[in-house]
Design a protein around this motif. Sequence first.
Motif, PDB file in Angstrom:
ATOM      1  N   THR A 137     -12.477 -63.379 -67.925  1.00 20.19           N
ATOM      2  CA  THR A 137     -11.703 -63.960 -66.834  1.00 20.19           C
ATOM      3  C   THR A 137     -10.322 -63.323 -66.776  1.00 20.19           C
ATOM      4  O   THR A 137      -9.825 -62.817 -67.780  1.00 20.19           O
ATOM      5  CB  THR A 137     -11.549 -65.480 -67.001  1.00 20.19           C
ATOM      6  N   LYS A 194      -6.848 -68.710 -61.151  1.00 16.29           N
ATOM      7  CA  LYS A 194      -7.784 -69.637 -60.521  1.00 16.29           C
ATOM      8  C   LYS A 194      -8.075 -69.217 -59.078  1.00 16.29           C
ATOM      9  O   LYS A 194      -7.211 -68.696 -58.383  1.00 16.29           O
ATOM     10  CB  LYS A 194      -7.220 -71.065 -60.524  1.00 16.29           C
ATOM     11  N   ASP A 215     -12.561 -69.731 -62.066  1.00 14.71           N
ATOM     12  CA  ASP A 215     -11.876 -68.558 -62.593  1.00 14.71           C
ATOM     13  C   ASP A 215     -12.230 -67.319 -61.781  1.00 14.71           C
ATOM     14  O   ASP A 215     -13.364 -67.154 -61.351  1.00 14.71           O
ATOM     15  CB  ASP A 215     -12.282 -68.312 -64.045  1.00 14.71           C
ATOM     16  N   VAL A 241     -13.004 -63.450 -61.864  1.00  9.05           N
ATOM     17  CA  VAL A 241     -13.496 -62.489 -62.846  1.00  9.05           C
ATOM     18  C   VAL A 241     -13.604 -61.105 -62.219  1.00  9.05           C
ATOM     19  O   VAL A 241     -13.765 -60.969 -61.011  1.00  9.05           O
ATOM     20  CB  VAL A 241     -14.864 -62.918 -63.425  1.00  9.05           C
ATOM     21  N   TRP A 282     -13.026 -58.187 -57.545  1.00  9.23           N
ATOM     22  CA  TRP A 282     -12.736 -59.458 -58.188  1.00  9.23           C
ATOM     23  C   TRP A 282     -13.341 -60.568 -57.359  1.00  9.23           C
ATOM     24  O   TRP A 282     -13.243 -60.565 -56.134  1.00  9.23           O
ATOM     25  CB  TRP A 282     -11.226 -59.648 -58.311  1.00  9.23           C
ATOM     26  N   CYS A 328     -14.930 -65.017 -57.555  1.00  9.86           N
ATOM     27  CA  CYS A 328     -14.949 -66.314 -58.226  1.00  9.86           C
ATOM     28  C   CYS A 328     -16.141 -66.384 -59.175  1.00  9.86           C
ATOM     29  O   CYS A 328     -17.208 -65.841 -58.887  1.00  9.86           O
ATOM     30  CB  CYS A 328     -15.034 -67.430 -57.183  1.00  9.86           C
ATOM     31  N   SER A 329     -15.962 -67.057 -60.308  1.00  4.38           N
ATOM     32  CA  SER A 329     -17.056 -67.185 -61.278  1.00  4.38           C
ATOM     33  C   SER A 329     -18.132 -68.151 -60.782  1.00  4.38           C
ATOM     34  O   SER A 329     -19.244 -68.125 -61.285  1.00  4.38           O
ATOM     35  CB  SER A 329     -16.514 -67.650 -62.628  1.00  4.38           C
TER      36      SER A 329
END
Length: 117
Positions: free
Chosen positions: A27, A31, A38, A40, A51, A53-54
């Motif tokens: 991560t 946010k 997170d 990532v 990049w 969102c998880s």
Amino acid sequence: MVLKSGRYGKFIACSRYPECKNTRPLTTGIKCPKDGGDIVERRSKRGKVFWSCSNYPTCKFASWYKPVQRKCPKCEADLLLEKRNKGGDITLFCHDKECGHKEIVKASEETVSGVDV
């Protein structure tokens, strides 16, 4: 969980590998602006870094530009995106397209093409 390096970069994996095959991406510590998950670093099929969102299937936030943990002075958003050009200059801009905030940071001229002066 231990830090490992693989074909597509660094990731976190279970230390008891044969029994446990659990892995997670690293991560960034930032946010997601949409759902709070997170952010990532990932790679596309062709190897380009992006990049996202998880919580991928439920949250569709993704960006080709690196997120930076700074508040937008115009709309108070929690993150800015960093874009670099070939000259080394950095442009920080808000992820919200309606805001339109943009900052340009010039590259420092302290290094002279790797030659000590």
